[in-house]
Design an enzyme around this catalytic site. Structure first.
Site, mmCIF file in Angstrom:
data_model
loop_
_atom_site.group_PDB
_atom_site.id
_atom_site.type_symbol
_atom_site.label_atom_id
_atom_site.label_comp_id
_atom_site.label_asym_id
_atom_site.label_seq_id
_atom_site.Cartn_x
_atom_site.Cartn_y
_atom_site.Cartn_z
ATOM 1 N N ASP A 1 85.183 -42.608 -77.996
ATOM 2 C CA ASP A 1 86.308 -42.981 -78.847
ATOM 3 C C ASP A 1 85.783 -43.674 -80.116
ATOM 4 O O ASP A 1 84.959 -43.107 -80.820
ATOM 5 C CB ASP A 1 87.258 -43.857 -78.021
ATOM 6 C CG ASP A 1 88.574 -44.162 -78.703
ATOM 7 O OD1 ASP A 1 89.455 -43.275 -78.700
ATOM 8 O OD2 ASP A 1 88.716 -45.275 -79.238
ATOM 9 N N HIS B 1 91.369 -39.007 -71.269
ATOM 10 C CA HIS B 1 90.558 -39.531 -72.370
ATOM 11 C C HIS B 1 89.390 -40.400 -71.905
ATOM 12 O O HIS B 1 88.336 -40.442 -72.549
ATOM 13 C CB HIS B 1 91.470 -40.344 -73.298
ATOM 14 C CG HIS B 1 90.797 -40.983 -74.457
ATOM 15 N ND1 HIS B 1 90.157 -40.270 -75.446
ATOM 16 C CD2 HIS B 1 90.651 -42.297 -74.803
ATOM 17 C CE1 HIS B 1 89.668 -41.098 -76.360
ATOM 18 N NE2 HIS B 1 89.951 -42.332 -75.982
#
Length: 292
Positions: free
Chosen positions: A104, A270
């Protein structure tokens, strides 16, 4: 969560970075994403430390690292500044060359680190991201809906800070639940750490500055370097149940920015390192261990 690791703080030219180190062997720097801390690596860092000297750091503005004062251009939270922190940390630890994996926001810092310090980064792994510039310039309704926080957090000070600050725990849990596909993947110990750190108003503000920088000064830096391709080998991983792999041709996106790209999806949302730790560990171990 990090048995056998040593915690320390290292002062850089622009911040003070909190980190844990463990293991022995070639240096491997691990960088976390939003809205987490280095604790996101706790399921796989001990196994990686069996083969590497693992450095798991909190980015400036996050966790227990310092939160430098910002400016009108958001330069203290540019990925260039955040990457410089990590280059200086690795120098202080005695590593002139090292490998890096970033998830991320940490992946975006790692990308900039590999550009600005190309002579030091030998391999790069990016987890569940496409390059920042590509994601912004191809924005459509699908992306804006899924990644609404990109456009919320960049609003002028102090609107998002006030709104998140009204109930930071709720915002954090809803955001992680929105991106993740397995709510049981986050251990109580890790969630307690995320809540503790994200409840700090200084962290909320600094994380907004991270995103404001991404929409301004980071794009300037990316555009200036668009002609340069990374020479180090790049591993791109993404969650098969997440948005990035569905929306983007991840490998092709990174091949625009690097000469040697490989990768694949893993069975997660994610948060790869927590939702699919075994598969993520196997991919990172294979990539970083292989002589190229």
């Amino acid at each position: 969560m990090f048995d056998g690791f040593t915690q320390q703080r290292i002062r850089t030219s622009g911040a003070e970075i909190n980190l844990r180190t463990g293991g022995k062997g070639p240096a491997l720097l691990l960088l976390h994403g939003y809205p987490q801390t280095h604790a996101m690596w706790h399921k796989i860092a001990p196994a990686l430390a069996e083969r590497f000297t693992v450095v798991a750091a909190d980015l400036r503005g996050y966790g227990d690292s310092s939160k430098p004062q910002t400016d009108e251009r958001h330069a203290p939270y540019a990925k260039r500044a955040m990457a410089l922190d990590m280059a200086e940390v690795m120098t202080e630890l005695g590593f002139e060359e090292f490998m890096v994996a970033g998830h991320d926001r940490g992946g975006r810092v790692a990308h900039r680190l590999a550009i600005d310090h190309a002579d030091r980064v030998t391999k790069l792994a990016v987890l569940d991201i496409a390059p920042t510039h590509e994601m912004y310039v191809t924005t459509d309704m699908e992306f804006a809906t899924a990644y609404y926080h990109w456009f919320f957090l960049i609003q002028p000070f102090d609107l998002p800070e006030r709104m998140i600050g009204a109930d930071p725990g709720l915002f954090l849990e809803r955001k992680m639940g929105h991106w993740g596909r397995d709510g049981t993947a986050f251990t109580p110990e890790a969630m307690a750490e995320y809540r503790r750190c994200f409840s700090d108003p200084a962290t909320i503000h600094a994380s907004c500055e991270d995103y404001r920088a991404a929409a301004t000064i980071d794009l300037e830096h990316d555009e200036a370097d668009m002609h340069r391709k990374l020479g180090c080998r790049v591993l791109a991983l993404w969650g098969e149940k997440g948005f990035v792999g569905r929306k983007y041709d991840v490998l092709e996106s990174w091949r625009k920015r690097a000469l040697h790209v490989e990768g694949h999806g893993v069975p997660s949302g994610h948060f790869l390192a927590e939702e699919a730790p075994r598969e993520t560990l196997d991919a990172l171990m294979t990539f970083f261990s292989r002589p190229d």
